[in-house]
Design an enzyme around this catalytic site. Structure first.
Site, PDB file in Angstrom:
ATOM      1  N   LYS A 193       0.859  -1.165  -0.140  1.00  0.00           N
ATOM      2  CA  LYS A 193      -0.146   0.170   0.154  1.00  0.00           C
ATOM      3  C   LYS A 193       0.864   1.267   0.115  1.00  0.00           C
ATOM      4  CE  LYS A 193      -2.560  -0.837   3.736  1.00  0.00           C
ATOM      5  NZ  LYS A 193      -1.823  -1.956   4.011  1.00  0.00           N
ATOM      6  N   ARG A 247     -10.065   0.882   9.098  1.00  0.00           N
ATOM      7  CA  ARG A 247      -9.540  -0.514   9.518  1.00  0.00           C
ATOM      8  C   ARG A 247     -10.629  -1.478   9.919  1.00  0.00           C
ATOM      9  NH1 ARG A 247      -3.889   0.549   8.905  1.00  0.00           N
ATOM     10  NH2 ARG A 247      -2.663  -1.123   9.993  1.00  0.00           N
ATOM     11  N   ARG A 270      11.428  -5.974   5.344  1.00  0.00           N
ATOM     12  CA  ARG A 270      11.222  -4.486   4.908  1.00  0.00           C
ATOM     13  C   ARG A 270      12.290  -3.804   5.820  1.00  0.00           C
ATOM     14  NH1 ARG A 270       5.243  -2.005   4.955  1.00  0.00           N
ATOM     15  NH2 ARG A 270       5.409  -2.680   7.140  1.00  0.00           N
ATOM     16  N   ARG A 280      10.969  -1.255  11.068  1.00  0.00           N
ATOM     17  CA  ARG A 280       9.977  -0.878  11.713  1.00  0.00           C
ATOM     18  C   ARG A 280       9.670  -1.923  13.112  1.00  0.00           C
ATOM     19  NH1 ARG A 280       4.394   0.372   8.498  1.00  0.00           N
ATOM     20  NH2 ARG A 280       3.682  -0.749  10.151  1.00  0.00           N
ATOM     21  N   ARG A 315      -1.233  -8.526  13.491  1.00  0.00           N
ATOM     22  CA  ARG A 315      -1.684  -7.613  12.375  1.00  0.00           C
ATOM     23  C   ARG A 315      -2.398  -8.355  11.325  1.00  0.00           C
ATOM     24  NH1 ARG A 315       3.939  -5.164  10.775  1.00  0.00           N
ATOM     25  NH2 ARG A 315       2.946  -3.793   9.244  1.00  0.00           N
TER      26      ARG A 315
HETATM   27  P1  AMP Z   1       0.285   0.842   9.276  1.00  0.00           P
HETATM   28  O1  AMP Z   1       1.322   1.870   8.901  1.00  0.00           O
HETATM   29  O2  AMP Z   1      -0.862   0.797   8.409  1.00  0.00           O
HETATM   30  O3  AMP Z   1       0.747  -0.825   9.007  1.00  0.00           O
HETATM   31  O4  AMP Z   1      -0.141   0.792  10.825  1.00  0.00           O
HETATM   32  C1  AMP Z   1       0.788   0.492  11.896  1.00  0.00           C
HETATM   33  C2  AMP Z   1      -0.099   0.408  12.940  1.00  0.00           C
HETATM   34  O5  AMP Z   1      -0.468   1.678  13.295  1.00  0.00           O
HETATM   35  C3  AMP Z   1      -1.089  -0.581  13.062  1.00  0.00           C
HETATM   36  O6  AMP Z   1      -0.595  -1.938  13.335  1.00  0.00           O
HETATM   37  C4  AMP Z   1      -2.152  -0.038  14.251  1.00  0.00           C
HETATM   38  O7  AMP Z   1      -1.728  -0.249  15.364  1.00  0.00           O
HETATM   39  C5  AMP Z   1      -2.050   1.437  14.053  1.00  0.00           C
HETATM   40  N1  AMP Z   1      -3.021   1.936  13.173  1.00  0.00           N
HETATM   41  C6  AMP Z   1      -2.641   2.494  11.819  1.00  0.00           C
HETATM   42  N2  AMP Z   1      -4.059   2.600  11.249  1.00  0.00           N
HETATM   43  C7  AMP Z   1      -4.999   2.612  12.335  1.00  0.00           C
HETATM   44  C8  AMP Z   1      -6.392   2.794  12.237  1.00  0.00           C
HETATM   45  N3  AMP Z   1      -7.086   3.256  11.348  1.00  0.00           N
HETATM   46  N4  AMP Z   1      -6.903   2.331  13.356  1.00  0.00           N
HETATM   47  C9  AMP Z   1      -6.334   1.755  14.116  1.00  0.00           C
HETATM   48  N5  AMP Z   1      -5.041   1.832  14.435  1.00  0.00           N
HETATM   49  C10 AMP Z   1      -4.211   1.819  13.271  1.00  0.00           C
END
Ligand code: AMP
Length: 211
Positions: free
Chosen positions: A13, A88, A122, A153, A164
């Site tokens: 993404k 989400r 990654r 990360r 996740r």
């Molecule tokens: P990402 O960078 O999109 O993989 O997000 C990393 C982490 O941020 C996720 O595993 C969640 O803990 C938190 N996070 C990101 N977007 C959301 C969302 N829309 N709702 C809740 N937690 C989020």
């Protein structure tokens, strides 16, 4: 153009988001990036988000929805935006319906057996957010695009990735159905081909639909 980018963690993404936002001149809004920036700056939201992010769980809906609702009022979002990582779950999707009208949902499907290796290998640039797979870096520790430091990360480890992915399957995947029923879904499949190949497909579809 107001878009959502949907897909499992590791589906690519972030990479597609950069390309889409550059091509269509719309701002890329990633809730994960917003939480990471807050964490880096030691804000109250960052500290709250940290415990959830470290476990691979979702940050509470109210906090997340408030952040996005506010972010969409910024001037740079007036011309359109690409939401990456939001919504989400169904609660967030329904909340979004109350403050935004979405034109399309770019949904990236992927064979989940590819994801563990993609995520655990990654490396991400601290400066521009570009991501790489360790197998392609040949030992390089800086970003080929901007020279920024590459890092792993904290949530890209096998235990957190498993959590996740189950959050994605249980809470996020049902949104495919939600947006299919609304008639706004655009489906794509990510393969092991270079990301440019997938971007060409997305670009052709978006051009046809919105230009
Ligand atoms: P990402 O960078 O999109 O993989 O997000 C990393 C982490 O941020 C996720 O595993 C969640 O803990 C938190 N996070 C990101 N977007 C959301 C969302 N829309 N709702 C809740 N937690 C989020």
């Amino acid at each position: 153009m107001k878009l959502i980018l949907l897909g499992a963690p590791g589906a690519g993404k972030g990479t597609q988001a950069t390309k889409i936002s550059e091509r269509y001149g719309i701002v890329h809004i990633s809730t994960g990036d917003i939480f990471r920036a807050n964490l880096k700056n030691g804000t109250r939201i960052g500290l709250l988000a940290k415990s959830y992010m470290d476990r691979g769980e979702l940050v509470p809906d109210e906090v997340t929805c408030d952040i996005v609702k506010d972010r969409l009022t910024w001037e740079d979002a007036a011309k359109g935006y690409l939401l990456d990582g939001f919504p989400r779950n169904l609660f967030q999707a329904e909340a979004l319906d109350t403050f935004a009208e979405i034109d399309g949902v770019v949904n990236i499907n992927i064979d989940q057996s590819l994801l563990l290796d993609r995520l655990c290998g990654r490396r991400v640039c601290r400066e521009c957010g570009e991501s790489y797979h360790v197998s392609m870096l040949g030992g390089a520790t800086v970003c080929a695009r901007c020279g920024g430091e590459l890092y792993q990360r904290k949530d890209d480890n096998p235990e957190t990735v498993a959590s996740r992915l189950s959050v994605y399957n249980e809470q996020t995947a049902p949104l495919i159905d939600y947006y299919t029923k609304k008639g706004v879904i655009l489906n794509f499949t990510s393969t092991e081909a270079p990301p440019e190949v997938l971007f060409e497909e997305i670009r052709e579809t978006l051009d046809r639909r919105f230009r």
